[in-house]
Design a protein around this motif. Sequence first.
Motif, PDB file in Angstrom:
ATOM      1  N   ASP A  72       7.628 -22.053   0.920  1.00  0.00           N
ATOM      2  CA  ASP A  72       7.706 -23.497   0.730  1.00  0.00           C
ATOM      3  C   ASP A  72       6.415 -24.012   0.109  1.00  0.00           C
ATOM      4  OD1 ASP A  72       8.483 -26.170   0.936  1.00  0.00           O
ATOM      5  OD2 ASP A  72       7.838 -26.349   3.015  1.00  0.00           O
ATOM      6  N   PHE A  73       6.510 -24.620  -1.081  1.00  0.00           N
ATOM      7  CA  PHE A  73       5.370 -25.325  -1.644  1.00  0.00           C
ATOM      8  C   PHE A  73       5.193 -26.623  -0.859  1.00  0.00           C
ATOM      9  CE2 PHE A  73       5.355 -23.643  -6.318  1.00  0.00           C
ATOM     10  CZ  PHE A  73       4.817 -22.456  -5.857  1.00  0.00           C
ATOM     11  N   VAL A  74       3.944 -26.960  -0.501  1.00  0.00           N
ATOM     12  CA  VAL A  74       3.702 -28.166   0.293  1.00  0.00           C
ATOM     13  C   VAL A  74       2.655 -29.038  -0.369  1.00  0.00           C
ATOM     14  CG1 VAL A  74       4.333 -27.041   2.466  1.00  0.00           C
ATOM     15  CG2 VAL A  74       1.941 -27.010   1.716  1.00  0.00           C
ATOM     16  N   GLY A  75       2.713 -30.332  -0.050  1.00  0.00           N
ATOM     17  CA  GLY A  75       1.779 -31.314  -0.582  1.00  0.00           C
ATOM     18  C   GLY A  75       2.472 -32.648  -0.744  1.00  0.00           C
ATOM     19  N   PRO A  76       1.722 -33.726  -0.886  1.00  0.00           N
ATOM     20  CA  PRO A  76       2.310 -35.065  -0.980  1.00  0.00           C
ATOM     21  C   PRO A  76       2.859 -35.417  -2.353  1.00  0.00           C
ATOM     22  CG  PRO A  76      -0.059 -35.214  -1.078  1.00  0.00           C
ATOM     23  CD  PRO A  76       0.260 -33.769  -0.837  1.00  0.00           C
ATOM     24  N   ASN A  77       2.521 -34.644  -3.371  1.00  0.00           N
ATOM     25  CA  ASN A  77       2.948 -34.945  -4.738  1.00  0.00           C
ATOM     26  C   ASN A  77       4.080 -34.023  -5.147  1.00  0.00           C
ATOM     27  OD1 ASN A  77       0.759 -36.717  -4.667  1.00  0.00           O
ATOM     28  ND2 ASN A  77      -0.619 -35.184  -5.530  1.00  0.00           N
ATOM     29  N   TRP A  78       4.728 -34.371  -6.262  1.00  0.00           N
ATOM     30  CA  TRP A  78       5.836 -33.532  -6.691  1.00  0.00           C
ATOM     31  C   TRP A  78       5.984 -33.594  -8.203  1.00  0.00           C
ATOM     32  CZ3 TRP A  78       9.978 -35.834  -9.230  1.00  0.00           C
ATOM     33  CH2 TRP A  78      10.049 -37.225  -9.127  1.00  0.00           C
ATOM     34  N   PRO A 117       0.289 -29.143   6.443  1.00  0.00           N
ATOM     35  CA  PRO A 117      -0.305 -27.854   6.822  1.00  0.00           C
ATOM     36  C   PRO A 117       0.123 -26.746   5.860  1.00  0.00           C
ATOM     37  CG  PRO A 117       0.671 -28.966   8.727  1.00  0.00           C
ATOM     38  CD  PRO A 117       1.120 -29.719   7.516  1.00  0.00           C
ATOM     39  N   ALA A 118      -0.805 -25.860   5.573  1.00  0.00           N
ATOM     40  CA  ALA A 118      -0.541 -24.761   4.635  1.00  0.00           C
ATOM     41  C   ALA A 118      -1.088 -23.454   5.206  1.00  0.00           C
ATOM     42  CB  ALA A 118      -1.180 -25.050   3.281  1.00  0.00           C
ATOM     43  N   ASP A 119      -0.357 -22.377   4.947  1.00  0.00           N
ATOM     44  CA  ASP A 119      -0.818 -21.039   5.298  1.00  0.00           C
ATOM     45  C   ASP A 119      -1.628 -20.435   4.160  1.00  0.00           C
ATOM     46  OD1 ASP A 119       0.842 -20.982   7.771  1.00  0.00           O
ATOM     47  OD2 ASP A 119       2.488 -20.991   6.329  1.00  0.00           O
ATOM     48  N   LEU A 145     -18.511 -27.245   0.475  1.00  0.00           N
ATOM     49  CA  LEU A 145     -18.064 -28.212   1.478  1.00  0.00           C
ATOM     50  C   LEU A 145     -16.542 -28.315   1.485  1.00  0.00           C
ATOM     51  CD1 LEU A 145     -20.588 -31.182   1.128  1.00  0.00           C
ATOM     52  CD2 LEU A 145     -20.361 -29.600   3.050  1.00  0.00           C
ATOM     53  N   LEU A 146     -15.958 -28.376   0.317  1.00  0.00           N
ATOM     54  CA  LEU A 146     -14.500 -28.459   0.221  1.00  0.00           C
ATOM     55  C   LEU A 146     -13.850 -27.186   0.753  1.00  0.00           C
ATOM     56  CD1 LEU A 146     -11.877 -29.811  -0.717  1.00  0.00           C
ATOM     57  CD2 LEU A 146     -12.338 -28.934  -3.024  1.00  0.00           C
ATOM     58  N   VAL A 147     -14.366 -26.035   0.354  1.00  0.00           N
ATOM     59  CA  VAL A 147     -13.805 -24.753   0.791  1.00  0.00           C
ATOM     60  C   VAL A 147     -13.888 -24.621   2.308  1.00  0.00           C
ATOM     61  CG1 VAL A 147     -14.258 -22.256   0.804  1.00  0.00           C
ATOM     62  CG2 VAL A 147     -14.101 -23.493  -1.366  1.00  0.00           C
ATOM     63  N   ASP A 148     -15.030 -24.966   2.885  1.00  0.00           N
ATOM     64  CA  ASP A 148     -15.182 -24.868   4.336  1.00  0.00           C
ATOM     65  C   ASP A 148     -14.200 -25.787   5.054  1.00  0.00           C
ATOM     66  OD1 ASP A 148     -17.154 -22.962   4.180  1.00  0.00           O
ATOM     67  OD2 ASP A 148     -18.818 -24.382   4.401  1.00  0.00           O
ATOM     68  N   SER A 149     -13.974 -26.961   4.485  1.00  0.00           N
ATOM     69  CA  SER A 149     -13.014 -27.889   5.093  1.00  0.00           C
ATOM     70  C   SER A 149     -11.605 -27.322   5.048  1.00  0.00           C
ATOM     71  CB  SER A 149     -13.063 -29.242   4.378  1.00  0.00           C
ATOM     72  OG  SER A 149     -14.315 -29.871   4.551  1.00  0.00           O
ATOM     73  N   VAL A 150     -11.220 -26.725   3.926  1.00  0.00           N
ATOM     74  CA  VAL A 150      -9.898 -26.113   3.820  1.00  0.00           C
ATOM     75  C   VAL A 150      -9.758 -24.966   4.815  1.00  0.00           C
ATOM     76  CG1 VAL A 150      -8.352 -24.787   2.320  1.00  0.00           C
ATOM     77  CG2 VAL A 150      -9.566 -26.777   1.408  1.00  0.00           C
ATOM     78  N   LEU A 151     -10.787 -24.138   4.910  1.00  0.00           N
ATOM     79  CA  LEU A 151     -10.735 -22.976   5.804  1.00  0.00           C
ATOM     80  C   LEU A 151     -10.598 -23.385   7.261  1.00  0.00           C
ATOM     81  CD1 LEU A 151     -13.404 -20.648   4.138  1.00  0.00           C
ATOM     82  CD2 LEU A 151     -10.920 -20.315   4.180  1.00  0.00           C
ATOM     83  N   ASN A 152     -11.040 -24.580   7.613  1.00  0.00           N
ATOM     84  CA  ASN A 152     -10.868 -25.065   8.982  1.00  0.00           C
ATOM     85  C   ASN A 152      -9.402 -25.178   9.368  1.00  0.00           C
ATOM     86  OD1 ASN A 152     -13.600 -25.309   9.570  1.00  0.00           O
ATOM     87  ND2 ASN A 152     -13.723 -27.428   8.869  1.00  0.00           N
ATOM     88  N   TYR A 153      -8.532 -25.300   8.369  1.00  0.00           N
ATOM     89  CA  TYR A 153      -7.110 -25.513   8.635  1.00  0.00           C
ATOM     90  C   TYR A 153      -6.241 -24.309   8.285  1.00  0.00           C
ATOM     91  CZ  TYR A 153      -8.535 -30.386   9.038  1.00  0.00           C
ATOM     92  OH  TYR A 153      -9.153 -31.561   9.415  1.00  0.00           O
ATOM     93  N   ILE A 154      -6.809 -23.303   7.654  1.00  0.00           N
ATOM     94  CA  ILE A 154      -6.044 -22.108   7.318  1.00  0.00           C
ATOM     95  C   ILE A 154      -5.799 -21.297   8.592  1.00  0.00           C
ATOM     96  CG2 ILE A 154      -6.090 -19.907   6.073  1.00  0.00           C
ATOM     97  CD1 ILE A 154      -5.664 -22.131   4.185  1.00  0.00           C
ATOM     98  N   PRO A 155      -4.556 -20.944   8.909  1.00  0.00           N
ATOM     99  CA  PRO A 155      -4.300 -20.185  10.133  1.00  0.00           C
ATOM    100  C   PRO A 155      -4.786 -18.751  10.023  1.00  0.00           C
ATOM    101  CG  PRO A 155      -2.294 -20.399   8.861  1.00  0.00           C
ATOM    102  CD  PRO A 155      -3.323 -21.246   8.172  1.00  0.00           C
ATOM    103  N   GLU A 156      -4.806 -18.072  11.148  1.00  0.00           N
ATOM    104  CA  GLU A 156      -5.203 -16.673  11.169  1.00  0.00           C
ATOM    105  C   GLU A 156      -4.322 -15.873  10.207  1.00  0.00           C
ATOM    106  OE1 GLU A 156      -5.664 -12.943  14.330  1.00  0.00           O
ATOM    107  OE2 GLU A 156      -4.911 -14.900  14.990  1.00  0.00           O
ATOM    108  N   ASN A 157      -4.965 -15.072   9.395  1.00  0.00           N
ATOM    109  CA  ASN A 157      -4.280 -14.245   8.398  1.00  0.00           C
ATOM    110  C   ASN A 157      -3.630 -15.055   7.281  1.00  0.00           C
ATOM    111  OD1 ASN A 157      -4.951 -11.780   9.646  1.00  0.00           O
ATOM    112  ND2 ASN A 157      -3.256 -12.022  11.071  1.00  0.00           N
ATOM    113  N   GLY A 158      -4.017 -16.323   7.130  1.00  0.00           N
ATOM    114  CA  GLY A 158      -3.652 -17.072   5.942  1.00  0.00           C
ATOM    115  C   GLY A 158      -4.601 -16.678   4.815  1.00  0.00           C
TER     116      GLY A 158
END
Length: 357
Positions: A72-78, A117-119, A145-158
Amino acid sequence: MKKNKFLSAVTAIAMTFCMSGSLLNTIAEEESQKLRVMPLGDSITDGFNVVGGCRVSLWKTLEENGYTENLDFVGPNWGGDGIDPNHAGYSGYSIADIPNQRSGIYNFIDWLMTEYPADVVMLQIGTNDILSSYELDGMGERLELLVDSVLNYIPENGMLFLATIPYMDADVTYYTDAYTAEEMDKAVDDYNAQVKALAEKKIAEGKPVTLSDNNAVLTKADLADGVHPSEEGYAKLGAHWYSMLKPFLDGTSENPEIQPTEETTEETTEFVAPTEETTEATEPQPIPTEMETACIEPVPYDLDFDGRVGVSDIVVLQKYLLKKSSLPAWTNADLNGDRVINVIDLALLKRFVFNQA
């Protein structure tokens, strides 16, 4: 070699039931969830010039090879016909806010990753920082800074796929006149060296990061306007993204050795984050009262009163939805006429802007 969590049960299940088929199908039966992939970045992710951009060829190749049923592609835009259209590409955006010029993805990344949320995240960003000639030596620090913020939300093994940016053609593009061709090539090279150094650093820290060298995929001949790929260029980029994603989807990926760059150092200059706080507002915002809008003469879709409808109007509406600014002409922004201003109106405005002409 470390397999991701969506594929960990495949071997045992196959031995028990003697089943064949794609790994993702098996995982869907076990965990009843799709792998969530977020294309994240600026106008090249969005698909400027070609609706859907590289996501069109990427999705179709994934579909042909049996991956899309459980992806599933995710995000607010299309954008994009015949594909999963969701994404988080923002045309005109930079890494972080550029004062009085551009909005930055860093400034709302917490909201974005919480709401969508994204894996797996496919991140390509930085082109607009160069076009704006904004603190080029500090791009790597802003990107971290951006990468670290994204990694805060990436699940284990994402996985976060961190991409270099393609060359731009200063002799062709009308987006900037600040560079000669040689100067622009150097700016891209210098930034890409920072991207590679950051990927190397995060991999060494054990973070789920993979470098995607998008710059190696396209040439200036693949550009339609000196910045954005042509239809053929987007197709090449989509094929590259497929080659990056496939090993991860198959559970066979492992991070290759990245050669240290000359720019790599053990210490980095501290980047001072923008002081404007990012809110986490996600609820539709109430429409202003008649008194608040009594002196406003609405012009359909023109939110910043510059006499035309374009990307700047999208920025106005996005900031309003994040409660970062007011909306002087609410009737202009109520594109579907339901008297509620929300992300549906934002999607309709983007569709109108990017399908003009």
